[in-house]
Design an enzyme around this catalytic site. Sequence first.
Site, short mmCIF file in Angstrom:
data_model
loop_
_atom_site.label_atom_id
_atom_site.label_comp_id
_atom_site.label_asym_id
_atom_site.label_seq_id
_atom_site.Cartn_x
_atom_site.Cartn_y
_atom_site.Cartn_z
N GLY A 14 -19.50 6.59 -1.61
CA GLY A 14 -18.45 6.95 -2.56
C GLY A 14 -18.59 6.16 -3.85
N HIS A 15 -17.52 6.09 -4.61
CA HIS A 15 -17.57 5.39 -5.91
C HIS A 15 -18.05 3.95 -5.75
CE1 HIS A 15 -15.91 8.68 -8.15
NE2 HIS A 15 -14.79 8.69 -7.45
N VAL A 16 -17.50 3.24 -4.78
CA VAL A 16 -17.87 1.84 -4.58
C VAL A 16 -19.24 1.75 -3.90
CG1 VAL A 16 -17.28 -0.32 -3.42
CG2 VAL A 16 -15.48 1.05 -4.51
N GLY A 32 -21.60 4.93 3.63
CA GLY A 32 -20.61 5.45 2.69
C GLY A 32 -21.05 5.34 1.25
N LYS A 53 0.85 -1.18 0.00
CA LYS A 53 0.00 0.00 0.00
C LYS A 53 0.89 1.23 0.00
CE LYS A 53 -4.51 0.62 0.04
NZ LYS A 53 -5.41 -0.19 -0.78
N TYR A 75 -21.83 3.74 -3.71
CA TYR A 75 -23.01 4.08 -4.51
C TYR A 75 -23.27 3.02 -5.58
CZ TYR A 75 -26.72 7.04 -6.20
OH TYR A 75 -27.97 7.52 -6.52
#
Length: 346
Positions: free
Chosen positions: A176-178, A174, A78, A180
């Site tokens: 966010g991109h994932v 949450g 990471k 939603y």
Amino acid sequence: MFELMENAGLERLHLACDPETGLRAIVAIHSTVRGPAIGGCRFITYKSENDAVIDASRLARGMSYKAALAGLPHGGAKAVIIKPEHNFDRVALMKSFGRFVEDLGGRYITAMDSGTQTSDMDAISQTCQWVTCTSQSGDPSPMTALGVFEGIKAAIRYRTGNDSLKGIHVALQGLGHVGYAVAKMLYASGAHLTVSDIDQGKLLKAVNELGAKAVAADKIYSVSADVFCPCGLGAIINDHTINELNCDIVAGSANNQLEREEHGELLRRRHIMYAPDYLINAGGLIFVAMQHAGQNDAAIKAKVRQIGTSLYQLFQQADQEDRCTHRIANERAEGIIARASLHPAA
């Protein structure tokens, strides 16, 4: 620092500083015995440099576990770029980070993560060959979401014997991109949604487009639901939240959902089935690894859909052995890595 590395099981910890661009970056490499380490690059604000190092180190191990359990020829790593407080040239900073990654000689392949986007990967690619998620290769978020969706279906099927999600209630944290994207797939399958996010605009969008009910961020844990789906940041299953949970299943995309290992034990004692994060959210890693290797979209999607099968089998084993899912998954991943260490990748 060395104690932190030992506790996280890291092979290497690399730091870079470039005063000209404002770059302060960390690459934590957990393992390379199965192949080059792969993992996203975060670009967010941290309270301290030590917090950034700890974040990268904890997440690196999860990436190794993801790669091992998904059968990918990679280890885990990471990267973290600490977001500068002053004005900065984003492209110049990312190009500087690319030079840092290039100097690691292919031990680490970088990708998108929280706070980075395809345009950042494009900038990195100007100075580094060890990068994916560029504009040409694409965003991994849809595949992460697909894996989470398949995992939720597997969990519901295991608990109820029913393949349908119609009428299932999901409390999703949450958007966010994932998050939603997961919400959209659940809605299309007939699930009912209760959602939370600190961004009021995202909440309003989910209410208007998906018929979701919005609740305050600190109320999402206690929502009576079939599934709690955490899709934000980590450590959200902790001493403060675990007793608030009012669900049968925890299954979401957030990394490091358990603040401590014993929180997984507490979930099982409460008869809450837990889908280990590094298994259910591996779709993004599968995408970046297979895309980097030149695999086509059909092969990638087929591999991501196998996440549901893997989770179903894990739930079966956990019940047969009366053990926690995350303990079994940890052992599986560590065994795969240990066997590979006897014959390391060239």
